[in-house]
Design an enzyme around this catalytic site. Structure first.
Site, PDB file in Angstrom:
ATOM      1  N   ARG A 239     -96.498   3.772  62.722  1.00  0.00           N
ATOM      2  CA  ARG A 239     -95.056   4.022  62.683  1.00  0.00           C
ATOM      3  C   ARG A 239     -94.694   4.889  63.888  1.00  0.00           C
ATOM      4  O   ARG A 239     -95.427   5.836  64.228  1.00  0.00           O
ATOM      5  CB  ARG A 239     -94.643   4.756  61.398  1.00  0.00           C
ATOM      6  CG  ARG A 239     -94.547   3.882  60.161  1.00  0.00           C
ATOM      7  CD  ARG A 239     -93.398   2.848  60.259  1.00  0.00           C
ATOM      8  NE  ARG A 239     -93.308   2.003  59.088  1.00  0.00           N
ATOM      9  CZ  ARG A 239     -93.898   0.814  58.946  1.00  0.00           C
ATOM     10  NH1 ARG A 239     -94.636   0.312  59.918  1.00  0.00           N
ATOM     11  NH2 ARG A 239     -93.722   0.101  57.846  1.00  0.00           N
ATOM     12  N   ASP A 263     -97.041  -0.317  69.422  1.00  0.00           N
ATOM     13  CA  ASP A 263     -96.385  -1.461  68.783  1.00  0.00           C
ATOM     14  C   ASP A 263     -95.157  -0.981  68.021  1.00  0.00           C
ATOM     15  O   ASP A 263     -94.368  -1.787  67.545  1.00  0.00           O
ATOM     16  CB  ASP A 263     -97.368  -2.148  67.819  1.00  0.00           C
ATOM     17  CG  ASP A 263     -96.757  -3.391  67.183  1.00  0.00           C
ATOM     18  OD1 ASP A 263     -96.195  -4.212  67.935  1.00  0.00           O
ATOM     19  OD2 ASP A 263     -96.813  -3.532  65.946  1.00  0.00           O
ATOM     20  N   GLU A 268     -87.029   2.758  67.450  1.00  0.00           N
ATOM     21  CA  GLU A 268     -87.048   1.292  67.555  1.00  0.00           C
ATOM     22  C   GLU A 268     -85.898   0.611  66.825  1.00  0.00           C
ATOM     23  O   GLU A 268     -85.517  -0.508  67.163  1.00  0.00           O
ATOM     24  CB  GLU A 268     -88.383   0.737  67.032  1.00  0.00           C
ATOM     25  CG  GLU A 268     -88.581   0.882  65.531  1.00  0.00           C
ATOM     26  CD  GLU A 268     -89.931   0.308  65.052  1.00  0.00           C
ATOM     27  OE1 GLU A 268     -90.954   0.608  65.682  1.00  0.00           O
ATOM     28  OE2 GLU A 268     -89.925  -0.429  64.044  1.00  0.00           O
ATOM     29  N   HIS A 300     -93.133  -4.132  67.433  1.00  0.00           N
ATOM     30  CA  HIS A 300     -93.512  -4.055  66.016  1.00  0.00           C
ATOM     31  C   HIS A 300     -93.918  -5.438  65.497  1.00  0.00           C
ATOM     32  O   HIS A 300     -93.330  -5.983  64.566  1.00  0.00           O
ATOM     33  CB  HIS A 300     -92.354  -3.483  65.189  1.00  0.00           C
ATOM     34  CG  HIS A 300     -92.820  -2.840  63.910  1.00  0.00           C
ATOM     35  ND1 HIS A 300     -92.208  -1.751  63.357  1.00  0.00           N
ATOM     36  CD2 HIS A 300     -93.848  -3.143  63.068  1.00  0.00           C
ATOM     37  CE1 HIS A 300     -92.820  -1.407  62.229  1.00  0.00           C
ATOM     38  NE2 HIS A 300     -93.825  -2.252  62.034  1.00  0.00           N
TER      39      HIS A 300
HETATM   40  P1  NAI Z   1    -103.105   2.780  53.511  1.00  0.00           P
HETATM   41  O1  NAI Z   1    -102.213   3.453  52.547  1.00  0.00           O
HETATM   42  O2  NAI Z   1    -104.139   1.817  53.004  1.00  0.00           O
HETATM   43  O3  NAI Z   1    -103.860   3.872  54.405  1.00  0.00           O
HETATM   44  C1  NAI Z   1    -103.239   4.986  54.951  1.00  0.00           C
HETATM   45  C2  NAI Z   1    -104.308   6.052  55.100  1.00  0.00           C
HETATM   46  O4  NAI Z   1    -103.728   7.135  55.802  1.00  0.00           O
HETATM   47  C3  NAI Z   1    -104.816   6.584  53.747  1.00  0.00           C
HETATM   48  O5  NAI Z   1    -106.240   6.527  53.709  1.00  0.00           O
HETATM   49  C4  NAI Z   1    -104.302   8.004  53.714  1.00  0.00           C
HETATM   50  O6  NAI Z   1    -105.172   8.885  53.028  1.00  0.00           O
HETATM   51  C5  NAI Z   1    -104.257   8.311  55.217  1.00  0.00           C
HETATM   52  N1  NAI Z   1    -103.485   9.489  55.540  1.00  0.00           N
HETATM   53  C6  NAI Z   1    -102.421  10.010  54.871  1.00  0.00           C
HETATM   54  N2  NAI Z   1    -102.029  11.148  55.448  1.00  0.00           N
HETATM   55  C7  NAI Z   1    -102.837  11.360  56.507  1.00  0.00           C
HETATM   56  C8  NAI Z   1    -102.941  12.383  57.501  1.00  0.00           C
HETATM   57  N3  NAI Z   1    -102.127  13.438  57.488  1.00  0.00           N
HETATM   58  N4  NAI Z   1    -103.893  12.259  58.433  1.00  0.00           N
HETATM   59  C9  NAI Z   1    -104.751  11.208  58.439  1.00  0.00           C
HETATM   60  N5  NAI Z   1    -104.711  10.222  57.522  1.00  0.00           N
HETATM   61  C10 NAI Z   1    -103.771  10.296  56.573  1.00  0.00           C
HETATM   62  O7  NAI Z   1    -102.135   2.063  54.574  1.00  0.00           O
HETATM   63  P2  NAI Z   1    -102.467   0.827  55.523  1.00  0.00           P
HETATM   64  O8  NAI Z   1    -102.182  -0.448  54.806  1.00  0.00           O
HETATM   65  O9  NAI Z   1    -103.791   1.005  56.146  1.00  0.00           O
HETATM   66  O10 NAI Z   1    -101.318   0.985  56.618  1.00  0.00           O
HETATM   67  C11 NAI Z   1    -101.274   2.103  57.485  1.00  0.00           C
HETATM   68  C12 NAI Z   1     -99.917   2.130  58.175  1.00  0.00           C
HETATM   69  O11 NAI Z   1     -99.793   0.993  59.031  1.00  0.00           O
HETATM   70  C13 NAI Z   1     -98.722   1.975  57.201  1.00  0.00           C
HETATM   71  O12 NAI Z   1     -98.317   3.226  56.707  1.00  0.00           O
HETATM   72  C14 NAI Z   1     -97.663   1.366  58.057  1.00  0.00           C
HETATM   73  O13 NAI Z   1     -96.842   2.406  58.532  1.00  0.00           O
HETATM   74  C15 NAI Z   1     -98.431   0.732  59.224  1.00  0.00           C
HETATM   75  N6  NAI Z   1     -98.234  -0.714  59.328  1.00  0.00           N
HETATM   76  C16 NAI Z   1     -97.802  -1.218  60.516  1.00  0.00           C
HETATM   77  C17 NAI Z   1     -97.619  -2.581  60.677  1.00  0.00           C
HETATM   78  C18 NAI Z   1     -97.193  -3.175  61.978  1.00  0.00           C
HETATM   79  O14 NAI Z   1     -96.804  -4.351  62.022  1.00  0.00           O
HETATM   80  N7  NAI Z   1     -97.243  -2.462  63.102  1.00  0.00           N
HETATM   81  C19 NAI Z   1     -97.837  -3.497  59.556  1.00  0.00           C
HETATM   82  C20 NAI Z   1     -98.344  -2.851  58.346  1.00  0.00           C
HETATM   83  C21 NAI Z   1     -98.506  -1.504  58.245  1.00  0.00           C
END
Ligand code: NAI
Length: 357
Positions: A239, A263, A268, A300
């Site tokens: 994000r 990305d 954005e 994105h």
């Molecule tokens: P997820 O919920 O499976 O993993 C997120 C991880 O971040 C968790 O393990 C959590 O403990 C960790 N986390 C939380 N706070 C943290 C901190 N302060 N420092 C380090 N780690 C921390 O989420 P997922 O599915 O892996 O997605 C991650 C992010 O990717 C989403 O939040 C979304 O914003 C982004 N995303 C971007 C896309 C794109 O097209 N560019 C598409 C899908 C998701």
């Protein structure tokens, strides 16, 4: 049941209309879908009139004001066709008794593979080579890369996407470090956990895979950039708000940061997913960013594969079916109950955990 889909692109329409997506609805559920090609915000919210549910994407605005208007128009369900929900005021949704659900885990490999594509492009300058060859310039000056094998990759956030990224980078023979308040057994197969500061000081490539919550906003800032190795590469497919864009521009100008691939971008919303090629863009920060030869910005699109879109459509309609039939929904971020009072909110795991920087 009428569903109003905001920020609808032709591909959203195509995948939401696929028979497989429709099959996830029970036979007695008849859905009339209205597609709006513009974003949801204060100005457009009235277009949700008549709908019981709305479907939104990453750059739609779901502030308290917009949610209150939606509620008074009769909308009772908010379906996010994405994983991140930083654009939704969940507290307000809960007070209003709105149902909110997302698509938490569609195709994490799609995003991880795109992050790897950005690393590879930036590292081997294929973006520059592509342009040069079209101009009949076959010089290799300035295209020197570095072998990924043996380099150290730091992953911030080892959820579904971070782990998928780790698996691929391990395949390249990279050493992996991770920072996450919650440790994943899956990640431990590929690398070791450490503090954020240690990760930043050792990694040649830093990739962000944590959600945008209060504790992660501008996790990459002047201080953390200063902790990074000189010449390291930063990749953000998560994000935009995770990165203080002015601070990275400064680090690029000082030649401290060796490369940047984004990305996602913190402002954005005003630009992404729309063709602005015939207009004057007044975002000087973004325009400055794209002048650097060692910066890549994409709009994105990391999620954008056929498989991911099909899964998003399926799960979105499944969430809607759960709402319609009053079933408990596994993807609900806010699930109102029959009783009075605010609906419970399911939060990101580390919403309240302070980060160490
Ligand atoms: P997820 O919920 O499976 O993993 C997120 C991880 O971040 C968790 O393990 C959590 O403990 C960790 N986390 C939380 N706070 C943290 C901190 N302060 N420092 C380090 N780690 C921390 O989420 P997922 O599915 O892996 O997605 C991650 C992010 O990717 C989403 O939040 C979304 O914003 C982004 N995303 C971007 C896309 C794109 O097209 N560019 C598409 C899908 C998701």
């Amino acid at each position: 049941m009428k569903l109003a889909v905001f920020s609808a692109k032709p591909y959203d329409k195509f995948f939401l209309n696929q028979p497989r997506a429709a099959a996830s609805l029970e036979p007695d559920t008849s859905i009339e879908i209205a597609y709006h090609n513009f974003a949801l915000n204060d100005e457009t919210v009235s277009l949700a009139a008549g709908a019981s549910a709305i479907c939104v994407f990453v750059n739609d605005t779901l502030s308290e004001g917009v949610l209150t208007s939606l509620h008074s128009l009769g909308v009772r369900a908010i379906l996010l066709r994405c994983a991140g929900y930083n654009n939704v005021d969940l507290e307000a949704a809960s007070r209003l008794g709105l149902f909110v659900a997302n698509v938490p885990s569609y195709n994490p490999e799609a995003v991880a593979e795109f992050a790897v594509a950005l690393v590879q492009t930036l590292n081997r300058n294929t973006h520059r080579a592509y342009n040069r060859v079209r101009e009949a310039n076959f010089s290799l000056d300035g295209l020197l890369g570095r072998t990924l094998h043996g380099r150290t990759v730091g992953i911030i956030g080892t959820g579904k996407i971070g782990v998928a990224f780790a698996r691929i980078m391990r395949g390249f023979g990279c050493e992996l470090l991770a920072y996450d308040p919650f440790h994943s057994d899956e990640f431990k197969k590929y690398g070791e956990y450490t503090t954020l500061e240690d990760l930043l000081s050792r990694a040649d490539i830093v990739s962000l895979h944590c959600p945008l919550i209060e504790s992660t906003r501008h996790i990459i800032n002047d201080t953390t950039l200063g902790q990074m190795k000189k010449d390291a590469m930063l990749v953000n497919t998560s994000r935009g708000g995770l990165v203080d864009t002015k601070a990275v521009i400064d680090a690029l100008k000082r030649k401290h940061l060796g490369g940047l691939a984004l990305d996602v971008y913190e402002h954005e919303r005003a630009l992404f997913y729309t063709d602005h090629s015939g207009t004057i863009i007044d975002d000087d920060v973004l325009m400055r960013l794209v002048t650097f030869h060692n910066v890549i910005v994409s709009g994105h699109q990391a999620f954008f594969t056929e498989e991911a879109l099909l899964e998003i459509a399926d799960v979105t309609l499944q969430n809607l079916a759960d709402f319609v039939h009053g079933r408990e929904c596994g993807n609900a971020l806010v699930q109102p109950s029959q009783e009075h009072g605010a609906a419970p909110i399911k939060r990101a795991r580390s919403d309240t955990i302070p980060i160490r920087i």
